[in-house]
Design a protein around this motif. Structure first.
Motif, PDB file in Angstrom:
ATOM      1  N   ILE A 269       0.851  -1.190   0.000  1.00  0.00           N
ATOM      2  CA  ILE A 269       0.000   0.000   0.000  1.00  0.00           C
ATOM      3  C   ILE A 269       0.885   1.239   0.000  1.00  0.00           C
ATOM      4  O   ILE A 269       1.881   1.302   0.727  1.00  0.00           O
ATOM      5  N   ASN A 270       0.526   2.219  -0.814  1.00  0.00           N
ATOM      6  CA  ASN A 270       1.210   3.502  -0.796  1.00  0.00           C
ATOM      7  C   ASN A 270       0.180   4.584  -0.523  1.00  0.00           C
ATOM      8  O   ASN A 270      -0.709   4.822  -1.332  1.00  0.00           O
ATOM      9  N   ALA A 271       0.295   5.231   0.629  1.00  0.00           N
ATOM     10  CA  ALA A 271      -0.659   6.272   1.009  1.00  0.00           C
ATOM     11  C   ALA A 271       0.069   7.372   1.765  1.00  0.00           C
ATOM     12  O   ALA A 271       0.845   7.099   2.689  1.00  0.00           O
ATOM     13  N   MET A 272      -0.143   8.611   1.341  1.00  0.00           N
ATOM     14  CA  MET A 272       0.423   9.788   2.000  1.00  0.00           C
ATOM     15  C   MET A 272       1.952   9.706   2.086  1.00  0.00           C
ATOM     16  O   MET A 272       2.565  10.079   3.081  1.00  0.00           O
ATOM     17  N   GLY A 273       2.552   9.146   1.031  1.00  0.00           N
ATOM     18  CA  GLY A 273       3.998   9.061   0.979  1.00  0.00           C
ATOM     19  C   GLY A 273       4.604   7.933   1.774  1.00  0.00           C
ATOM     20  O   GLY A 273       5.833   7.829   1.867  1.00  0.00           O
ATOM     21  N   VAL A 274       3.783   7.065   2.356  1.00  0.00           N
ATOM     22  CA  VAL A 274       4.260   5.944   3.159  1.00  0.00           C
ATOM     23  C   VAL A 274       4.044   4.649   2.379  1.00  0.00           C
ATOM     24  O   VAL A 274       2.923   4.342   1.967  1.00  0.00           O
ATOM     25  N   ASP A 275       5.119   3.901   2.164  1.00  0.00           N
ATOM     26  CA  ASP A 275       5.028   2.582   1.544  1.00  0.00           C
ATOM     27  C   ASP A 275       4.850   1.549   2.650  1.00  0.00           C
ATOM     28  O   ASP A 275       5.750   1.355   3.474  1.00  0.00           O
ATOM     29  N   SER A 276       3.703   0.893   2.647  1.00  0.00           N
ATOM     30  CA  SER A 276       3.404  -0.100   3.681  1.00  0.00           C
ATOM     31  C   SER A 276       3.174  -1.461   3.048  1.00  0.00           C
ATOM     32  O   SER A 276       2.671  -1.561   1.931  1.00  0.00           O
ATOM     33  N   GLN A 277       3.525  -2.484   3.793  1.00  0.00           N
ATOM     34  CA  GLN A 277       3.227  -3.849   3.389  1.00  0.00           C
ATOM     35  C   GLN A 277       2.616  -4.578   4.584  1.00  0.00           C
ATOM     36  O   GLN A 277       3.214  -4.655   5.652  1.00  0.00           O
ATOM     37  N   ILE A 278       1.417  -5.081   4.398  1.00  0.00           N
ATOM     38  CA  ILE A 278       0.743  -5.848   5.440  1.00  0.00           C
ATOM     39  C   ILE A 278       0.576  -7.273   4.943  1.00  0.00           C
ATOM     40  O   ILE A 278       0.253  -7.502   3.769  1.00  0.00           O
ATOM     41  N   GLY A 279       0.849  -8.237   5.824  1.00  0.00           N
ATOM     42  CA  GLY A 279       0.813  -9.618   5.367  1.00  0.00           C
ATOM     43  C   GLY A 279       0.526 -10.608   6.478  1.00  0.00           C
ATOM     44  O   GLY A 279       0.461 -10.255   7.662  1.00  0.00           O
ATOM     45  N   ALA A 280       0.369 -11.856   6.067  1.00  0.00           N
ATOM     46  CA  ALA A 280       0.129 -12.963   6.993  1.00  0.00           C
ATOM     47  C   ALA A 280       0.885 -14.185   6.492  1.00  0.00           C
ATOM     48  O   ALA A 280       1.038 -14.380   5.277  1.00  0.00           O
ATOM     49  N   SER A 281       1.355 -14.993   7.436  1.00  0.00           N
ATOM     50  CA  SER A 281       2.108 -16.204   7.102  1.00  0.00           C
ATOM     51  C   SER A 281       1.551 -17.383   7.889  1.00  0.00           C
ATOM     52  O   SER A 281       1.062 -17.221   9.011  1.00  0.00           O
ATOM     53  N   LEU A 282       1.649 -18.559   7.269  1.00  0.00           N
ATOM     54  CA  LEU A 282       1.134 -19.775   7.899  1.00  0.00           C
ATOM     55  C   LEU A 282       1.998 -20.946   7.482  1.00  0.00           C
ATOM     56  O   LEU A 282       2.402 -21.052   6.315  1.00  0.00           O
ATOM     57  N   LEU A 283       2.317 -21.828   8.430  1.00  0.00           N
ATOM     58  CA  LEU A 283       2.995 -23.078   8.083  1.00  0.00           C
ATOM     59  C   LEU A 283       2.469 -24.201   8.958  1.00  0.00           C
ATOM     60  O   LEU A 283       2.068 -24.000  10.106  1.00  0.00           O
ATOM     61  N   THR A 284       2.480 -25.387   8.388  1.00  0.00           N
ATOM     62  CA  THR A 284       2.017 -26.584   9.108  1.00  0.00           C
ATOM     63  C   THR A 284       2.752 -27.799   8.556  1.00  0.00           C
ATOM     64  O   THR A 284       3.036 -27.875   7.359  1.00  0.00           O
ATOM     65  N   GLY A 285       3.104 -28.706   9.427  1.00  0.00           N
ATOM     66  CA  GLY A 285       3.841 -29.885   8.995  1.00  0.00           C
ATOM     67  C   GLY A 285       3.857 -30.961  10.058  1.00  0.00           C
ATOM     68  O   GLY A 285       3.190 -30.850  11.103  1.00  0.00           O
ATOM     69  N   GLY A 286       4.633 -32.003   9.808  1.00  0.00           N
ATOM     70  CA  GLY A 286       4.713 -33.129  10.726  1.00  0.00           C
ATOM     71  C   GLY A 286       6.064 -33.214  11.422  1.00  0.00           C
ATOM     72  O   GLY A 286       7.060 -32.673  10.942  1.00  0.00           O
ATOM     73  N   ILE A 287       6.077 -33.876  12.574  1.00  0.00           N
ATOM     74  CA  ILE A 287       7.297 -34.188  13.308  1.00  0.00           C
ATOM     75  C   ILE A 287       7.441 -35.704  13.326  1.00  0.00           C
ATOM     76  O   ILE A 287       6.514 -36.425  13.709  1.00  0.00           O
ATOM     77  N   HIS A 288       8.599 -36.178  12.857  1.00  0.00           N
ATOM     78  CA  HIS A 288       8.809 -37.619  12.747  1.00  0.00           C
ATOM     79  C   HIS A 288       9.964 -38.050  13.633  1.00  0.00           C
ATOM     80  O   HIS A 288      11.001 -37.386  13.704  1.00  0.00           O
ATOM     81  N   GLY A 289       9.763 -39.176  14.349  1.00  0.00           N
ATOM     82  CA  GLY A 289      10.829 -39.772  15.128  1.00  0.00           C
ATOM     83  C   GLY A 289      11.680 -40.675  14.247  1.00  0.00           C
ATOM     84  O   GLY A 289      11.550 -40.691  13.023  1.00  0.00           O
ATOM     85  N   VAL A 290      12.546 -41.458  14.879  1.00  0.00           N
ATOM     86  CA  VAL A 290      13.420 -42.345  14.120  1.00  0.00           C
ATOM     87  C   VAL A 290      12.615 -43.380  13.356  1.00  0.00           C
ATOM     88  O   VAL A 290      12.959 -43.741  12.220  1.00  0.00           O
ATOM     89  N   GLU A 291      11.498 -43.859  13.918  1.00  0.00           N
ATOM     90  CA  GLU A 291      10.714 -44.906  13.262  1.00  0.00           C
ATOM     91  C   GLU A 291       9.303 -44.468  12.897  1.00  0.00           C
ATOM     92  O   GLU A 291       8.790 -44.830  11.841  1.00  0.00           O
ATOM     93  N   ASP A 292       8.647 -43.689  13.754  1.00  0.00           N
ATOM     94  CA  ASP A 292       7.241 -43.349  13.537  1.00  0.00           C
ATOM     95  C   ASP A 292       7.021 -41.844  13.623  1.00  0.00           C
ATOM     96  O   ASP A 292       7.857 -41.095  14.139  1.00  0.00           O
TER      97      ASP A 292
END
Length: 437
Positions: A269-292
């Motif tokens: 966004i550029n408003a009144m001479g200010v360059d702004s960036q608004i955002g969101a992040s998401l991550l999801t995954g698994g955790i694995h042991g040596v066997e399971d």
């Protein structure tokens, strides 16, 4: 006389028989007058044709004079484009580090310590739409690849990277300006690189979308063929901590992240001479042991950045959770060193910086900053982690130097751990000097 003009040839062809006849026979005066008038008319016409021809040649000369400049400019543009699209470049850095700390009495007695930091080599290749990029770092105690990926530009909007690629999460490229990064880095949520696939999409002029799938961390996950799973640049999960396990011990229960999906969406966004960036992040995954499979993990963040003249402001709020049974702590590894983090916590960071353009001999830029980070609401009920860094970054040609004054509590590399329980704050004055080539 030039015989390139057809009108002159016609005039000579008409004039020759007239002159010859005048020498061999008498010519009526009226007829001679008529012939002379015709010759004068032809001469007048010839003069007009010559003038027109001269004007045409002058215009052509001007066009020819201008054309090589246009052609040269076009050739230079094409050459520049070819140079950009077909380049192989190598670079790197050599860095040293001085530190004076409140938590190391031996170091204080010596007046601080000055040590070798790293030697690193970077490679970047651009051949048409193909990208190759990598960085390897050499420390006294380990060698680590920060990133190494191949890429392809489908068009000016779509790009794909394959290999040890950046995990899209939070502010890019960094959620900090100092040499130590932010508290998120030690949680594995800043400047992280894993093995996988990343799609980048620039949407219109204001939207940026990054989508990634990462099979495992950069060392091959829980059963990667490496000597030491802590010999890495990015912080990653390497195990599940038991209740009686030491904070800095080798993990008794090895584990690693796998099949992680990550996405980041930001709007400019550029408003009144200010360059702004608004955002969101998401991550999801698994955790694995040596066997399971051992469990899952998730994280999300909202972030906002604003630039006004030479000012830079960054805000980010992050929450993460490792769901691995009853475990309240996870083992992490980086820089040939094991540490621990809470299995669940919140993090808030606030950064403010100002950049000066200067002309002080070799010095061309100064940036002053204050970076604040807080990790709280931890699942293991350990005390909050706090880190505030006030600093100055100086650029002089290829020389880049950080001057950082750090105040921290329960913070790695500042006399503590992310799961520490200290009430006291510690200080560290640090100077990192690097030559980049």
């Amino acid at each position: 006389m030039s015989f390139n003009n057809p009108a002159k040839l016609v005039l000579l062809a008409l004039a020759f028989p007239v002159n010859a006849w005048s020498q061999t026979a008498s010519v009526d005066a009226n007829e001679l007058t008529i012939l002379r008038q015709q010759i004068q008319a032809l001469q007048q016409r010839l003069s007009e044709l010559e003038q027109a021809q001269q004007a045409q040649q002058a215009e052509l000369a001007e066009t020819k004079a201008a054309y090589p400049e246009e052609e040269r400019a076009q050739n230079q543009a094409v050459a520049a484009e070819e140079e950009t699209e077909q380049t192989v470049s190598f670079g790197g850095a050599i860095r040293t580090n001085y530190s004076y700390t409140s938590y190391d009495d031996d170091s204080k007695n010596r007046g601080g310590d000055f040590d070798f930091d790293i030697f690193r080599i970077n490679m970047d290749v651009n051949i048409d739409d193909v990208i190759l990029s990598g960085e390897i770092r050499f420390f006294d105690y380990m060698t680590a690849i920060k990133y190494a990926y191949a890429g392809y530009n489908f068009d000016e909007d779509w790009q794909v990277l394959v290999g040890i690629a950046p995990v899209p999460f939070g502010h890019r490229p960094y959620n900090s300006q100092n040499w130590f990064f932010s508290t998120n880095y030690y949680l594995g949520l800043e400047d992280d690189f894993d093995l996988g696939l990343l799609f980048r999409r620039k949407m219109a002029d204001s939207w940026q979308l990054d989508l990634g799938f990462f099979k495992n961390d950069e060392l091959g996950g829980v059963d990667g063929f490496v000597d030491n799973r802590a010999d890495r640049y990015s912080y990653d999960i390497v195990g599940i901590r038991g209740e009686d396990e030491g904070i800095f011990a080798d993990p008794a229960t090895p584990a690693g992240e796998y099949n992680t999906f990550s996405g980041r969406l930001a709007y400019q966004i550029n408003a009144m001479g200010v360059d702004s960036q608004i955002g969101a992040s998401l991550l999801t995954g698994g955790i694995h042991g040596v066997e399971d499979k051992a469990g899952d993990y998730h994280a999300w963040a909202v972030h906002w950045q604003a630039e006004w003249h030479n000012w830079l402001l960054q805000l980010q709020h992050t929450q993460y959770q490792y769901d691995v049974g009853d475990a309240e702590r996870m083992a992490v590894g980086a820089y040939s060193f094991f540490d621990s983090i809470a299995a669940e916590a919140k993090s808030t960071t606030f950064n403010l910086a100002y950049t000066f353009a200067v002309d002080w001999g070799p010095v061309s830029s100064l940036q002053v900053y204050n970076n604040y980070g807080l990790v709280y609401d931890k699942s293991d009920r350990s005390r909050n982690t706090l880190m505030n860094i006030t600093g100055l970054a100086l650029a002089a040609g290829g020389l880049y130097t950080y001057f950082d004054f750090v105040t921290a509590r329960n913070q790695p590399f500042v006399g503590g751990s992310s799961v520490g329980n200290d009430d006291d704050t510690e200080q560290r004055f640090n100077i990192n000097i690097g030559y980049y080539f």
